[in-house]
Write a protein that holds these residues in place. Structure first.
Motif, PDB file in Angstrom:
ATOM      1  N   SER A  59       0.816  -1.213   0.000  1.00  0.00           N
ATOM      2  CA  SER A  59       0.000   0.000   0.000  1.00  0.00           C
ATOM      3  C   SER A  59       0.853   1.267   0.000  1.00  0.00           C
ATOM      4  O   SER A  59       1.718   1.447   0.862  1.00  0.00           O
ATOM      5  N   LEU A  60       0.575   2.140  -0.950  1.00  0.00           N
ATOM      6  CA  LEU A  60       1.261   3.440  -1.004  1.00  0.00           C
ATOM      7  C   LEU A  60       0.848   4.363   0.136  1.00  0.00           C
ATOM      8  O   LEU A  60       1.506   5.368   0.383  1.00  0.00           O
ATOM      9  N   THR A  61      -0.240   4.031   0.817  1.00  0.00           N
ATOM     10  CA  THR A  61      -0.650   4.868   1.937  1.00  0.00           C
ATOM     11  C   THR A  61       0.180   4.606   3.191  1.00  0.00           C
ATOM     12  O   THR A  61       0.122   5.379   4.142  1.00  0.00           O
ATOM     13  N   ASP A  62       0.956   3.524   3.181  1.00  0.00           N
ATOM     14  CA  ASP A  62       1.827   3.188   4.304  1.00  0.00           C
ATOM     15  C   ASP A  62       3.147   3.942   4.143  1.00  0.00           C
ATOM     16  O   ASP A  62       3.870   3.733   3.165  1.00  0.00           O
ATOM     17  N   PRO A  63       3.506   4.803   5.109  1.00  0.00           N
ATOM     18  CA  PRO A  63       4.751   5.572   4.998  1.00  0.00           C
ATOM     19  C   PRO A  63       6.001   4.693   4.908  1.00  0.00           C
ATOM     20  O   PRO A  63       6.961   5.037   4.228  1.00  0.00           O
ATOM     21  N   ARG A  64       5.999   3.537   5.574  1.00  0.00           N
ATOM     22  CA  ARG A  64       7.161   2.631   5.503  1.00  0.00           C
ATOM     23  C   ARG A  64       7.325   2.048   4.096  1.00  0.00           C
ATOM     24  O   ARG A  64       8.429   1.854   3.623  1.00  0.00           O
ATOM     25  N   THR A  65       6.205   1.788   3.438  1.00  0.00           N
ATOM     26  CA  THR A  65       6.260   1.304   2.056  1.00  0.00           C
ATOM     27  C   THR A  65       6.882   2.357   1.154  1.00  0.00           C
ATOM     28  O   THR A  65       7.727   2.045   0.312  1.00  0.00           O
ATOM     29  N   ARG A  66       6.477   3.593   1.325  1.00  0.00           N
ATOM     30  CA  ARG A  66       7.035   4.667   0.501  1.00  0.00           C
ATOM     31  C   ARG A  66       8.535   4.807   0.742  1.00  0.00           C
ATOM     32  O   ARG A  66       9.314   4.979  -0.208  1.00  0.00           O
ATOM     33  N   LEU A  67       8.969   4.707   1.992  1.00  0.00           N
ATOM     34  CA  LEU A  67      10.404   4.760   2.296  1.00  0.00           C
ATOM     35  C   LEU A  67      11.147   3.591   1.655  1.00  0.00           C
ATOM     36  O   LEU A  67      12.231   3.766   1.093  1.00  0.00           O
ATOM     37  N   LEU A  68      10.569   2.404   1.744  1.00  0.00           N
ATOM     38  CA  LEU A  68      11.199   1.228   1.147  1.00  0.00           C
ATOM     39  C   LEU A  68      11.317   1.391  -0.367  1.00  0.00           C
ATOM     40  O   LEU A  68      12.360   1.093  -0.948  1.00  0.00           O
ATOM     41  N   ARG A  69      10.269   1.884  -1.007  1.00  0.00           N
ATOM     42  CA  ARG A  69      10.310   2.123  -2.457  1.00  0.00           C
ATOM     43  C   ARG A  69      11.431   3.100  -2.805  1.00  0.00           C
ATOM     44  O   ARG A  69      12.173   2.891  -3.761  1.00  0.00           O
ATOM     45  N   ARG A  70      11.551   4.148  -2.024  1.00  0.00           N
ATOM     46  CA  ARG A  70      12.605   5.139  -2.284  1.00  0.00           C
ATOM     47  C   ARG A  70      13.988   4.535  -2.091  1.00  0.00           C
ATOM     48  O   ARG A  70      14.902   4.772  -2.885  1.00  0.00           O
ATOM     49  N   LEU A  71      14.148   3.764  -1.022  1.00  0.00           N
ATOM     50  CA  LEU A  71      15.433   3.120  -0.758  1.00  0.00           C
ATOM     51  C   LEU A  71      15.837   2.209  -1.912  1.00  0.00           C
ATOM     52  O   LEU A  71      16.942   2.302  -2.432  1.00  0.00           O
ATOM     53  N   LEU A  72      14.930   1.345  -2.316  1.00  0.00           N
ATOM     54  CA  LEU A  72      15.268   0.332  -3.310  1.00  0.00           C
ATOM     55  C   LEU A  72      15.382   0.876  -4.727  1.00  0.00           C
ATOM     56  O   LEU A  72      16.292   0.511  -5.466  1.00  0.00           O
ATOM     57  N   PHE A  73      14.469   1.745  -5.118  1.00  0.00           N
ATOM     58  CA  PHE A  73      14.395   2.129  -6.521  1.00  0.00           C
ATOM     59  C   PHE A  73      15.112   3.426  -6.860  1.00  0.00           C
ATOM     60  O   PHE A  73      15.655   3.552  -7.951  1.00  0.00           O
ATOM     61  N   SER A  74      15.154   4.372  -5.949  1.00  0.00           N
ATOM     62  CA  SER A  74      15.887   5.604  -6.267  1.00  0.00           C
ATOM     63  C   SER A  74      17.390   5.364  -6.219  1.00  0.00           C
ATOM     64  O   SER A  74      18.161   6.131  -6.780  1.00  0.00           O
ATOM     65  N   ASN A  75      17.782   4.283  -5.576  1.00  0.00           N
ATOM     66  CA  ASN A  75      19.199   3.941  -5.463  1.00  0.00           C
ATOM     67  C   ASN A  75      19.597   2.788  -6.377  1.00  0.00           C
ATOM     68  O   ASN A  75      20.658   2.189  -6.196  1.00  0.00           O
ATOM     69  N   ALA A  76      18.756   2.445  -7.340  1.00  0.00           N
ATOM     70  CA  ALA A  76      19.036   1.298  -8.212  1.00  0.00           C
ATOM     71  C   ALA A  76      19.537   1.750  -9.576  1.00  0.00           C
ATOM     72  O   ALA A  76      19.123   2.789 -10.097  1.00  0.00           O
ATOM     73  N   VAL A  77      20.445   0.953 -10.109  1.00  0.00           N
ATOM     74  CA  VAL A  77      20.921   1.146 -11.477  1.00  0.00           C
ATOM     75  C   VAL A  77      21.031  -0.225 -12.132  1.00  0.00           C
ATOM     76  O   VAL A  77      21.282  -1.227 -11.460  1.00  0.00           O
ATOM     77  N   ARG A  78      20.821  -0.235 -13.428  1.00  0.00           N
ATOM     78  CA  ARG A  78      21.011  -1.481 -14.179  1.00  0.00           C
ATOM     79  C   ARG A  78      22.504  -1.706 -14.342  1.00  0.00           C
ATOM     80  O   ARG A  78      23.245  -0.784 -14.673  1.00  0.00           O
TER      81      ARG A  78
END
Length: 145
Positions: A59-78
């Motif tokens: 759920s995007l309404t969960d603040p921890r989910t949003r943090l996890l998404r930012r951690l994993l995807f904003s810091n990812a590169v192919r």
């Protein structure tokens, strides 16, 4: 399966030679992202896509989910290898894991971890703790022959 540990040096442009046996397992693609323990994680394309689907179902309404998404995807590169088998680690990821000259490339089964030599030494101390080993092997519940 990614197994073993290898000591390698980053060159002055932040490129890291990936062990040949790991490169073979990453031929179908891979992603590099920030790990959970002040390290970096390399995932196969299939593992990264499975993680993406799992996180996307949260759920995007969960603040921890949003943090996890930012951690994993904003810091990812192919991950892309040059012709000599090196991968470029962007400065923001090198900084996140405190990677300088000498790094450790660690196989952890279905993924690879990249550690600073100093941080890996601290991990090794924890891994080699006799109580940890005893509890870890006991939790595996291996049959005795």
């Amino acid at each position: 399966m990614f197994l073993g540990q290898f000591e390698h040096n980053l060159d002055n442009k932040g490129r890291l030679m990936m062990p040949a046996r790991f490169r073979e397992l990453l031929e179908t693609g891979a992603y590099l992202t920030q790990g959970f323990d002040n390290n970096l994680t390399v995932l196969t394309a299939a593992s990264f896509e499975a993680m993406y689907r799992a996180v996307n179902e949260m759920s995007l309404t969960d603040p921890r989910t949003r943090l996890l998404r930012r951690l994993l995807f904003s810091n990812a590169v192919r991950v892309e290898f040059d012709k000599t088998g090196r991968v470029l680690i962007p400065p923001f990821l090198r900084d996140a894991a405190n990677l300088r000259e000498t790094v450790m490339v660690i196989g952890v089964g279905d993924s690879i971890e990249i550690w600073s030599k100093e941080a890996w030494a601290a991990q090794e101390a924890q891994i080699q703790d006799p109580d940890f080993k005893m509890d870890g092997f006991a939790a595996l519940n291996l049959p005795v022959h």
